[in-house]
Design a protein around this motif. Structure first.
Motif, short mmCIF file in Angstrom:
data_model
loop_
_atom_site.label_atom_id
_atom_site.label_comp_id
_atom_site.label_asym_id
_atom_site.label_seq_id
_atom_site.Cartn_x
_atom_site.Cartn_y
_atom_site.Cartn_z
N ARG A 1 0.84 -1.21 0.00
CA ARG A 1 0.00 0.00 0.00
C ARG A 1 0.86 1.24 0.00
O ARG A 1 0.63 2.17 -0.77
N PRO B 1 -6.79 5.80 1.48
CA PRO B 1 -7.22 4.66 0.65
C PRO B 1 -7.67 5.12 -0.73
O PRO B 1 -8.30 6.18 -0.87
N SER C 1 -12.31 -6.26 3.17
CA SER C 1 -11.30 -6.42 2.12
C SER C 1 -10.05 -7.00 2.77
O SER C 1 -9.75 -6.70 3.92
N ASP D 1 -8.85 -1.71 1.71
CA ASP D 1 -9.51 -0.77 0.83
C ASP D 1 -10.29 0.27 1.63
O ASP D 1 -10.86 1.19 1.07
N ILE E 1 -13.68 -8.06 -2.17
CA ILE E 1 -14.14 -6.86 -1.48
C ILE E 1 -15.65 -6.95 -1.30
O ILE E 1 -16.38 -7.33 -2.23
N LYS F 1 -4.94 -0.59 -7.31
CA LYS F 1 -4.10 -1.23 -6.29
C LYS F 1 -3.96 -2.72 -6.60
O LYS F 1 -4.03 -3.57 -5.72
#
Lengths: 404, 248, 194
Positions: free
Chosen positions: A52, A336, A348, A352, B92, B154
């Protein structure tokens, strides 16, 4: 125009703890090398970076060094292009410092790569759609231009080219800093970065960082030479610093206010003020603002800043601008990425929702500090072999300055 | 002067004989290629554009079949830190802020037509194949992670640790960036071979992932897109993704 | 060290030289010297590079005359490599590189020079039938590469063992295709079984 009497010398190792300083820097460079090797060997999982927060402290250090390199040319530019006599004695030192800073910045950048052993590929395979590729040319070209520039400054027979090569260097450094800012400016996926104003912001950052580093180096060299920095020089440098700081604050305020206005970015922008990056963000801006106010009051009231105050203001300016860079580079990654506007991410496996966090590891600190130390080590070496450190005899200049 | 250690006359004669035999065998082999209808002999062509359609209504929260299928296929270890391990696909769960509707979906590399990762890669290691598959050429990747900065989804992972026991069909290693390959090693091998995620999803009776050629109007993915429609994640960026979502 | 180069020290007389004025001869001599030093700095790495290359060449020559040549294990499968031994010894890397680019970038997977095929045929098995990494000590790649002192950069990413299912006649056809002779064996085997 004031005629300043100056000549250039090589530094002597006996004075002002030159050797101690060089040994300390060499030690830091070795530590930095060890940190880079360990991070390389173990893999980046020992660093604070992750998938990230992909760019961390080494990048802040590298970008700072590169920006400072461009800014360090201030004195050379002012003397060669804008014919400011006060800066003339400092032109050589300014160019040498720029070269040292840029080499070190690039090295830190390279040593943080996943595969630094593939540097050859990076230097031979280019994707010309990538601003990164362009920057590789801009950086190596900058070093080349600076080397030629230095030659024209050093060699009497080449003196007549100073103005033209100085102008080229000015152009080059503007393009270089624009390029560096654009590395971040076109990232559509990250709301905190997706703006072209990053290019001028980075130019302003480079002016501040470069001026500050250069001032500190001038003080260091004067210690090695055993001659104090002339009061007039301090005054001029502080004035220059004030203008650079104002430019930086201006662009930073415009950057953040416009982001706040655009509703697409406004929520992310608000997190900049209150989120995990709030501390470096505010610390940076408040410090810079404080230095500005202080410099203005000094200029207005007594026009006298002693060396200690001057150096303190430079350290503060350096710290403040580093914080701004840190909050820009790291902060933009902590927010994010919003893939689904209007929807809340309830689960997630890969963050996220919620802020990312970043704590630089000792390895990253080591690599970054090693880079800074390398620039100083290189500088010390060049000062020892080339007559670049100015010995300025002030009184005459001072008088003529007041007359004009 | 010869650097070959075992090269006396007789052995070289044997070698020559073996080479001629080899030529014969190679001839046989090339004949048998045509027997098996190997498609990958021709390069990936822009006549095709591979893509995925994900029907979120069929995708259930808590199911990670596609992720497991992907991990098995590519030898991805799902133990360890979620932030440093490779995640080619992640699941997700979403809740609409207005209606409260809940959706579950996998997110992987969206195989954009104008991919930001391809634009920013300094060495050109991040590239798009003629058939629209976005890949990392790990032989030229220097691990700068600029593509990860640029990716709006991402979707990319940087390998943070030394890997061992990689699969022959999925070379992966420390210091380079990787992401969903749309299982190119599978789809190149044989016509109608599906990516591992789609196979696993079907095996576990969801059939939420359809793979196919977006350029072919008769392909099942195009047919489904025609009838069900399919949106892109972050369509505002106009990247023209190869992965589409229905019911998002 | 400071006293080593007295010429480089600037005497008080020079300090009076104005910045724009003509420079005393000593200064330009000093600058000449510093230019020379710069030239030296540039030249040193070049010299070092030249010396290293020469040394490498000498070592190579000495190596070719040495008695202890590497023991290279014979391929465990097949009886004919994809090209003559001479060619493979000399050019295997360019063959691999060429095909690597074709495969990765263009998606051509039918050519014979794939690293997977190398591993499939040349990886050995231990006494319990387990595959040994092809880059392990004394194995096919390592034995020669350590002799030639060339680092292998393949197997940090690529599998150094054949896939578990790689047994002739039992494997999926697509696994066999990248290797002509295993393919042939596969077909012959299939024919025999039918």
């Amino acid at each position: 125009m004031a005629s300043i009497i100056a000549d250039h010398q090589i530094v002597k190792p006996i004075r002002g703890n030159y050797l101690v300083w060089m040994l300390a820097m060499a030690l830091l460079v070795v530590i930095g090398g060890y940190c880079a090797y360990t991070m390389e060997h173990e893999g980046h999982h020992i660093s604070g970076m992750n998938n990230r927060v992909v760019w961390g402290l080494p990048h802040v250090f590298a970008i700072s060094l590169i920006l400072a390199a461009s800014g360090a040319l201030n004195s050379a530019t002012l003397s060669s292009v804008f014919n400011q006599s006060m800066h003339k004695p400092w032109a050589r030192l300014s160019v040498v410092l720029a070269i040292c800073l840029l080499i070190s910045g690039l090295l830190v950048l390279v040593l943080d790569l996943g595969r630094p052993d593939r540097l050859f590929i990076a230097m031979t395979t280019y994707n010309f759609r990538s601003i990164f590729s362009w920057n590789i040319f801009l950086y190596t070209g900058f070093i080349a231009v600076c080397v030629v520039y230095l030659a024209t400054l050093l060699d009497r027979s080449l003196n007549r080219y100073i103005a033209s090569i100085g102008a080229l260097a000015l152009l080059w450094r503007i393009v270089l800093t624009t390029g560096t800012g654009s590395i971040f400016g076109f990232l559509v996926g990250r709301s905190a970065l997706d703006t072209a104003i990053l290019a001028p912001l980075f130019i302003a950052l480079s002016l501040v960082m470069g001026s500050a580093v250069f001032a500190l180096v001038v003080a260091l060299v004067s210690r090695w030479q055993g001659t104090p920095v002339p009061a007039n020089t301090i005054r001029q440098f502080s004035k220059l610093m004030l203008w650079c700081l104002l430019a930086l604050l201006y662009f930073s305020v415009v950057h953040h206010l416009t982001n706040l206005y655009v509703s697409e970015h406004s929520s992310d922008e608000r997190t900049m003020f209150t989120g995990p990056m709030a501390l470096p963000f505010w610390l940076g801006h408040i410090t810079l603002f404080g230095v500005c106010v202080w410099l203005v009051s000094r200029q207005r009231i007594i026009e006298a800043i002693n060396q200690k105050q001057w150096l303190l203001s430079c350290v503060a300016a350096l710290f403040g601008s580093a914080m701004i860079l840190y909050s820009t580079i790291i902060g933009s990654q902590l927010i994010p990425q919003n893939l689904f506007p209007g929807k809340e991410v309830t689960s997630s496996t890969f963050g996220d929702a919620g802020f990312a966090s970043y704590f630089p590891s000792v390895w990253e600190w080591g690599l970054g500090m090693g880079g800074v130390a390398l620039s100083m080590l290189l500088l010390g070496f060049f000062l020892r072999v080339l007559p670049v450190s100015a010995h300025v005899i002030e009184p005459v200049a001072d008088i003529s300055d007041q007359v004009t | 002067m010869s650097r070959v250690p075992v090269a006396d006359n007789e052995k070289s004669l044997q070698a020559r004989r073996r080479f001629l035999q080899g030529l014969g065998l190679a001839g046989m082999a090339s004949m048998s290629y045509s027997l098996l209808e190997v498609k990958a002999k021709t390069p990936a062509s822009s006549d095709k554009r591979w893509g995925l359609l994900i029907e979120t209504e069929k995708c259930s929260s808590g199911c990670d079949a596609c992720v497991r299928g992907c991990n098995e296929e590519h030898g991805i270890d799902d133990a360890g830190d979620d932030l440093t391990r490779a995640q080619w696909i992640r699941k997700i769960d979403l809740k609409d802020e207005l209606t409260g509707n809940e959706t579950s979906l996998p997110v992987m590399c969206q195989h954009c037509e104008s991919a930001p990762c391809v634009d920013v890669c300094p060495t050109g290691a991040s590239f798009k194949r003629a058939d629209g598959v976005v890949l990392v050429n790990k032989h030229t990747c220097i691990g700068c992670r600029y593509c990860m900065m640029a990716c709006p989804y991402k979707a990319r992972s940087f390998i943070h640790e030394t890997l061992t026991e990689q699969k022959p069909s999925a070379p992966r290693g420390k210091g380079t960036v990787e992401s969903c390959t749309l299982c190119v090693h599978r789809i190149d091998e044989e016509q109608d071979r599906q990516p591992a995620c789609a196979v696993k999803c079907t095996e576990e009776a969801h059939s939420a992932i359809t793979f196919g050629d977006l350029n072919d109007p008769d392909s099942s993915i195009s047919q489904k897109l025609n009838t069900l429609g399919g949106s892109q994640i972050r369509a505002d960026l106009q990247l023209n993704t190869g992965v589409r979502y229905q019911g998002l | 060290m400071a006293c080593g180069r007295p010429k480089l020290r600037v005497g008080p007389s020079q300090r009076e030289g104005g910045f724009t004025d003509s420079v005393p001869a000593t200064v330009s001599r000093m600058e000449n010297q510093s230019m020379r030093i710069t030239a030296l700095i540039v030249c040193l790495p070049l010299c070092a590079f030249g010396a290293a290359t020469a040394q490498g060449l000498l070592l190579q020559r000495a190596g070719s005359q040495a008695e202890n040549r590497p023991v290279i294990p014979k391929a465990s499968k097949g009886d004919q490599c994809v090209a003559d031994t001479e060619i493979m010894r000399k050019d295997h890397m360019s063959l691999l590189n060429h095909q690597r680019d074709e495969t990765v970038i263009e998606g051509i997977r039918s050519e014979p020079y794939s690293l997977v095929s190398c591993v499939n045929c040349h990886a050995q098995t231990d006494t319990s039938g387990q595959a040994i990494r092809i880059d392990a000590e004394g194995q096919f790649c390592e034995s020669c590469h350590s002799y030639a002192a060339v680092k292998i950069d393949c197997f940090t990413c690529h599998a150094a063992k054949p896939a578990a299912m790689e047994v002739i006649g039992n494997a999926e056809p697509h696994l066999m295709r990248d290797n002509p002779h295993t393919l042939v064996s596969y077909l012959l085997n299939k024919e025999a079984n039918e």
